[in-house]
Design a protein around this motif. Structure first.
Motif, short mmCIF file in Angstrom:
data_model
loop_
_atom_site.label_atom_id
_atom_site.label_comp_id
_atom_site.label_asym_id
_atom_site.label_seq_id
_atom_site.Cartn_x
_atom_site.Cartn_y
_atom_site.Cartn_z
N UNK A 1 0.87 -1.19 0.00
CA UNK A 1 0.00 0.00 0.00
C UNK A 1 0.91 1.23 0.00
N UNK A 2 0.32 2.43 -0.17
CA UNK A 2 1.15 3.65 -0.11
C UNK A 2 1.95 3.76 1.19
N UNK A 3 1.39 3.23 2.31
CA UNK A 3 2.10 3.29 3.60
C UNK A 3 3.41 2.50 3.52
N UNK A 4 3.33 1.31 2.93
CA UNK A 4 4.52 0.44 2.82
C UNK A 4 5.55 1.07 1.89
N UNK A 5 5.04 1.75 0.83
CA UNK A 5 5.97 2.33 -0.14
C UNK A 5 6.82 3.44 0.48
N UNK A 6 6.44 3.88 1.69
CA UNK A 6 7.23 4.88 2.41
C UNK A 6 8.49 4.28 3.04
N UNK A 7 8.58 2.92 3.11
CA UNK A 7 9.76 2.29 3.73
C UNK A 7 10.88 2.20 2.69
N UNK A 8 12.08 2.74 2.99
CA UNK A 8 13.17 2.67 2.01
C UNK A 8 13.53 1.23 1.63
N UNK A 9 13.87 1.04 0.34
CA UNK A 9 14.17 -0.28 -0.23
C UNK A 9 15.28 -1.01 0.56
N UNK A 10 16.24 -0.24 1.08
CA UNK A 10 17.36 -0.91 1.80
C UNK A 10 16.85 -1.63 3.06
N UNK A 11 15.71 -1.19 3.62
CA UNK A 11 15.14 -1.90 4.77
C UNK A 11 14.13 -2.96 4.31
N UNK A 12 13.37 -2.61 3.26
CA UNK A 12 12.28 -3.48 2.81
C UNK A 12 12.79 -4.79 2.21
N UNK A 13 13.81 -4.68 1.32
CA UNK A 13 14.34 -5.86 0.62
C UNK A 13 14.67 -7.00 1.59
N UNK A 14 15.54 -6.74 2.60
CA UNK A 14 15.89 -7.82 3.54
C UNK A 14 14.68 -8.38 4.29
N UNK A 15 13.68 -7.51 4.58
CA UNK A 15 12.50 -8.00 5.32
C UNK A 15 11.72 -8.98 4.47
N UNK A 16 11.59 -8.68 3.18
CA UNK A 16 10.80 -9.56 2.30
C UNK A 16 11.44 -10.95 2.23
N UNK A 17 12.76 -10.99 2.25
CA UNK A 17 13.48 -12.28 2.22
C UNK A 17 13.12 -13.16 3.43
N UNK A 18 12.73 -12.50 4.54
CA UNK A 18 12.40 -13.24 5.77
C UNK A 18 10.98 -13.81 5.76
N UNK A 19 10.16 -13.42 4.78
CA UNK A 19 8.76 -13.86 4.79
C UNK A 19 8.66 -15.28 4.24
N UNK A 20 8.18 -16.25 5.04
CA UNK A 20 8.11 -17.63 4.55
C UNK A 20 7.33 -17.76 3.23
N UNK A 21 6.27 -16.99 3.03
CA UNK A 21 5.53 -17.10 1.77
C UNK A 21 6.19 -16.33 0.62
N UNK A 22 7.31 -15.67 0.92
CA UNK A 22 8.17 -15.04 -0.10
C UNK A 22 7.51 -13.95 -0.94
N UNK A 23 6.55 -13.26 -0.35
CA UNK A 23 5.97 -12.11 -1.05
C UNK A 23 5.39 -11.17 0.00
N UNK A 24 5.25 -9.89 -0.38
CA UNK A 24 4.48 -8.99 0.49
C UNK A 24 3.01 -9.31 0.24
N UNK A 25 2.19 -8.97 1.21
CA UNK A 25 0.76 -9.21 1.03
C UNK A 25 0.12 -8.14 0.16
N UNK A 26 -1.10 -8.39 -0.26
CA UNK A 26 -1.88 -7.38 -0.97
C UNK A 26 -3.06 -7.01 -0.06
N UNK A 27 -3.64 -5.82 -0.24
CA UNK A 27 -4.73 -5.41 0.65
C UNK A 27 -5.86 -6.44 0.74
N UNK A 28 -6.10 -7.17 -0.35
CA UNK A 28 -7.18 -8.17 -0.36
C UNK A 28 -6.89 -9.32 0.62
N UNK A 29 -5.58 -9.57 0.91
CA UNK A 29 -5.25 -10.62 1.88
C UNK A 29 -5.81 -10.26 3.26
#
Ligand code: NAP
Length: 246
Positions: free
Chosen positions: A189-217
């Protein structure tokens, strides 16, 4: 998970997760009061609901202002005929390391993310208690449980929402009002897009389902919690994070 005949208020529904929730509840048959601090964003969501054949009413208003909140609930009851479902979704982030965090940033986040939940809940419950029926769903964050660098104000407010939910669930159980809290992980969402890529990239790697969620989730889980199929759930804190929780 039919919501026909139900009336729902969704706060912060002009964008992101709130918009997806409003669309989902309307698709299931609920009439939806779409709130947002930006009245144009609220009307755009309401228009989209109507274009899809649903019923909606848009009301601009700030959830951290008691007067706006009471007016929103009054309009819901007057125009839609009642309120059975409240989704406290509106939220903001004002990120800074604690050493740089200002009192203003602290207050702003507390006022919207925590006081807003209190004000909206307090404003709907007299109606729900009288009718002995209600579903209140609060949107917290996994950050409210695990904390995050640079977001101490946000995490404190979101942890507060979890404690508030659990207390109010106990108080209102006798009135057949279910109160639950959803803890989203990283949702696109726009809120997430406020997080700089250097922090976001490593966090996504930690997600067992290997993707960020979508609002519909998140919207699908909220629609379930708003339904009578979730009638024996109250005071629950549901993590919707793709398995990411630390
Ligand atoms: P978003 O896209 O920024 O949507 C939030 C909406 O709330 C915006 O339309 C915003 O309007 C509105 N809003 C802000 N302040 C308000 C106020 N005082 N009164 C009424 N409406 C207000 O954010 P989102 O990601 O969908 O977030 C929705 C909720 O999910 C928030 O509570 C957030 O903390 C939570 N959450 C999000 C994530 C994520 O990864 N995205 C993760 C965990 C939890 P403006 O745009 O005009 O400010």
């Amino acid at each position: 998970m039919d919501l026909k005949g139900k009336r729902a208020i969704v706060t912060g529904a002009g964008s992101g997760i709130g918009k997806a929730i409003a669309l989902k509840l309307a698709e299931r048959g609920a009439a939806v009061l779409v709130n947002d601090v930006d009245p144009e964003a609220a009307s755009a969501t309401a228009r989209e609901i109507e274009e899809r054949g649903g019923k909606a009413l848009s009301v601009g208003g700030d959830v951290s202002k008691g007067e706006d909140v009471r007016e929103m609930v009054r309009l819901c009851i007057e125009e839609l005929g009642g309120v059975e479902i409240l989704v406290n979704n509106a939220g903001i982030a004002r990120s800074a390391l604690l050493i740089n965090l200002t009192e203003e940033q602290w207050d702003e986040v507390m006022n919207v993310n925590l006081k807003g939940v209190f004000l909206c809940t307090k404003a709907v419950i007299p109606h729900m208690m009288k009718r002995r029926y209600g579903k209140i769903i609060n949107i917290s964050s996994i950050y409210g449980r695990i904390g995050a660098i640079g977001d101490s104000n946000y995490c404190a407010a979101k942890a507060g929402v979890i404690g508030f939910t659990k207390s109010v669930a106990k108080e209102l159980a006798r009135y057949n009002i279910n109160v639950n809290v959803v803890l989203p992980g990283l949702i696109d969402t726009p809120l997430l897009r406020g997080i700089p890529e250097k922090y976001l990239g490593p966090m996504i790697k930690e997600i067992p389902l290997k993707r960020v969620g979508v609002p519909e989730d998140i919207a699908g889980v909220v629609a379930f919690l708003a339904s009578d199929e979730a009638g024996y759930l109250t005071g629950a804190a549901i993590e919707v994070t793709g398995g990411w929780n630390m």
